[in-house]
Design a protein around this motif. Structure first.
Motif, PDB file in Angstrom:
ATOM      1  N   TRP A 105       1.669  30.026  -1.477  1.00 63.37           N
ATOM      2  CA  TRP A 105       0.764  28.985  -0.884  1.00 63.37           C
ATOM      3  C   TRP A 105      -0.375  28.501  -1.535  1.00 63.37           C
ATOM      4  O   TRP A 105      -0.612  27.406  -1.704  1.00 63.37           O
ATOM      5  N   GLY A 106      -1.005  29.602  -2.404  1.00 65.77           N
ATOM      6  CA  GLY A 106      -2.053  28.970  -3.125  1.00 65.77           C
ATOM      7  C   GLY A 106      -3.209  28.454  -2.897  1.00 65.77           C
ATOM      8  O   GLY A 106      -3.242  27.943  -1.703  1.00 65.77           O
ATOM      9  N   GLY A 107      -4.477  28.747  -3.283  1.00 63.36           N
ATOM     10  CA  GLY A 107      -5.804  28.359  -2.863  1.00 63.36           C
ATOM     11  C   GLY A 107      -6.372  29.003  -1.766  1.00 63.36           C
ATOM     12  O   GLY A 107      -5.904  29.687  -1.049  1.00 63.36           O
ATOM     13  N   ASN A 108      -7.597  28.438  -1.757  1.00 67.59           N
ATOM     14  CA  ASN A 108      -8.533  29.252  -0.700  1.00 67.59           C
ATOM     15  C   ASN A 108      -9.290  27.821   0.144  1.00 67.59           C
ATOM     16  O   ASN A 108      -9.292  26.810  -0.600  1.00 67.59           O
ATOM     17  N   TYR A 109      -9.390  27.977   1.505  1.00 66.55           N
ATOM     18  CA  TYR A 109      -9.849  26.686   2.013  1.00 66.55           C
ATOM     19  C   TYR A 109     -11.153  27.367   3.002  1.00 66.55           C
ATOM     20  O   TYR A 109     -11.217  28.375   3.554  1.00 66.55           O
ATOM     21  N   THR A 110     -12.067  26.174   3.061  1.00 68.56           N
ATOM     22  CA  THR A 110     -13.438  26.691   3.693  1.00 68.56           C
ATOM     23  C   THR A 110     -13.348  25.236   4.748  1.00 68.56           C
ATOM     24  O   THR A 110     -13.322  24.151   4.043  1.00 68.56           O
ATOM     25  N   SER A 111     -13.549  25.458   5.907  1.00 70.86           N
ATOM     26  CA  SER A 111     -14.264  24.555   6.817  1.00 70.86           C
ATOM     27  C   SER A 111     -15.426  24.919   7.413  1.00 70.86           C
ATOM     28  O   SER A 111     -15.754  25.967   7.536  1.00 70.86           O
ATOM     29  N   VAL A 112     -16.210  23.851   7.649  1.00 68.71           N
ATOM     30  CA  VAL A 112     -17.626  24.026   8.159  1.00 68.71           C
ATOM     31  C   VAL A 112     -17.750  23.188   9.700  1.00 68.71           C
ATOM     32  O   VAL A 112     -17.348  21.924   9.407  1.00 68.71           O
ATOM     33  N   ASN A 113     -18.117  23.669  10.523  1.00 72.42           N
ATOM     34  CA  ASN A 113     -18.067  23.017  11.808  1.00 72.42           C
ATOM     35  C   ASN A 113     -19.447  23.111  12.423  1.00 72.42           C
ATOM     36  O   ASN A 113     -19.998  24.280  12.703  1.00 72.42           O
ATOM     37  N   THR A 114     -20.184  21.985  12.776  1.00 76.54           N
ATOM     38  CA  THR A 114     -21.226  22.120  13.568  1.00 76.54           C
ATOM     39  C   THR A 114     -21.037  21.701  15.085  1.00 76.54           C
ATOM     40  O   THR A 114     -20.394  20.766  15.274  1.00 76.54           O
ATOM     41  N   SER A 115     -21.861  22.200  16.040  1.00 76.12           N
ATOM     42  CA  SER A 115     -21.771  21.872  17.309  1.00 76.12           C
ATOM     43  C   SER A 115     -23.014  22.328  18.063  1.00 76.12           C
ATOM     44  O   SER A 115     -23.887  23.128  17.625  1.00 76.12           O
ATOM     45  N   THR A 116     -23.613  21.537  19.010  1.00 73.59           N
ATOM     46  CA  THR A 116     -24.513  22.161  19.786  1.00 73.59           C
ATOM     47  C   THR A 116     -24.313  22.787  21.269  1.00 73.59           C
ATOM     48  O   THR A 116     -23.434  22.441  22.051  1.00 73.59           O
ATOM     49  N   GLU A 117     -24.570  23.863  21.194  1.00 74.31           N
ATOM     50  CA  GLU A 117     -24.310  24.980  22.559  1.00 74.31           C
ATOM     51  C   GLU A 117     -25.440  24.689  23.405  1.00 74.31           C
ATOM     52  O   GLU A 117     -26.644  24.831  22.986  1.00 74.31           O
ATOM     53  N   GLY A 118     -25.113  24.549  24.546  1.00 71.28           N
ATOM     54  CA  GLY A 118     -26.217  24.175  25.632  1.00 71.28           C
ATOM     55  C   GLY A 118     -26.036  25.249  26.680  1.00 71.28           C
ATOM     56  O   GLY A 118     -25.067  25.596  26.975  1.00 71.28           O
ATOM     57  N   THR A 119     -27.237  25.552  27.345  1.00 68.72           N
ATOM     58  CA  THR A 119     -27.085  26.253  28.395  1.00 68.72           C
ATOM     59  C   THR A 119     -27.905  25.662  29.671  1.00 68.72           C
ATOM     60  O   THR A 119     -29.108  24.962  29.371  1.00 68.72           O
TER      61      THR A 119
END
Length: 185
Positions: A120-134
């Protein structure tokens, strides 16, 4: 390489889908007789202090109205229950790293040693942002001026205007499923 990208997309989609549910809890006064409550009204002065837009307040109150009416309650100027809401929001950042590749271990048919980059090779990074509401929904006995029930729902919020009412309805519906409480005998 296409397989890795497809797997990455499926992984991110699965995470996003798992964030769409609303987690709920409720608490109540064990001594309250919930069968006596038939009417409700909003605690307007307290609701004004909720730190959300007036449009979202209206959406939440409309959803609460609909849920109370489904349960057979009547909105009144002299209610037995006063409804208050308040909200909290937190920004969440999720960083995911994954990859396939080399490392110490069985080395490609040559015995123990460095395994190389692998298929497969390689490394992967993902960054996700969200707003958690209460969302907190408080029900107050209007005669005693005491909190008798509180429902709390938490989940990921949407900024998409076309999906806001649907998401708010989901929050309120899930919270209000726990009212009136089913006391354990």
């Amino acid at each position: 390489m296409k397989t890795v990208k497809l797997l990455s997309l499926l992984f991110i989609t699965a995470i996003a889908a798992s964030c769409s549910s609303v987690r709920v809890n409720s608490d109540y006064d064990d001594n309250a007789d919930f069968s006596q409550y038939k009417t409700y009204g909003f605690l307007d002065k307290a609701i004004e202090k909720a730190e959300i837009s007036d449009l979202d307040k209206k959406r939440i109150l409309n959803a609460i109205d609909a849920e109370f009416q489904k349960k057979g309650f009547t909105k009144s100027e002299n209610p037995s229950l006063l409804v208050n809401i308040f909200t909290k929001a937190n920004k969440e950042v999720n960083v995911n790293q994954w990859g396939y590749g080399g490392g110490w271990g069985w080395g490609g048919g040559y015995g123990w040693g460095w395994g190389g980059p692998g298929f497969w090779g390689g490394n992967y990074t993902s960054v996700n942002t969200s707003t958690e509401g209460t969302l907190f929904i408080d029900l107050i006995d209007s005669n005693k001026k005491e909190l008798v029930w509180q429902g709390v729902g938490s989940g990921v919020l949407t900024l998409d205007r076309d999906k806001k009412q649907q998401r708010i309805n989901e929050f309120v519906s899930e919270i209000m499923k726990q009212f009136p409480p089913q006391k354990k005998k």
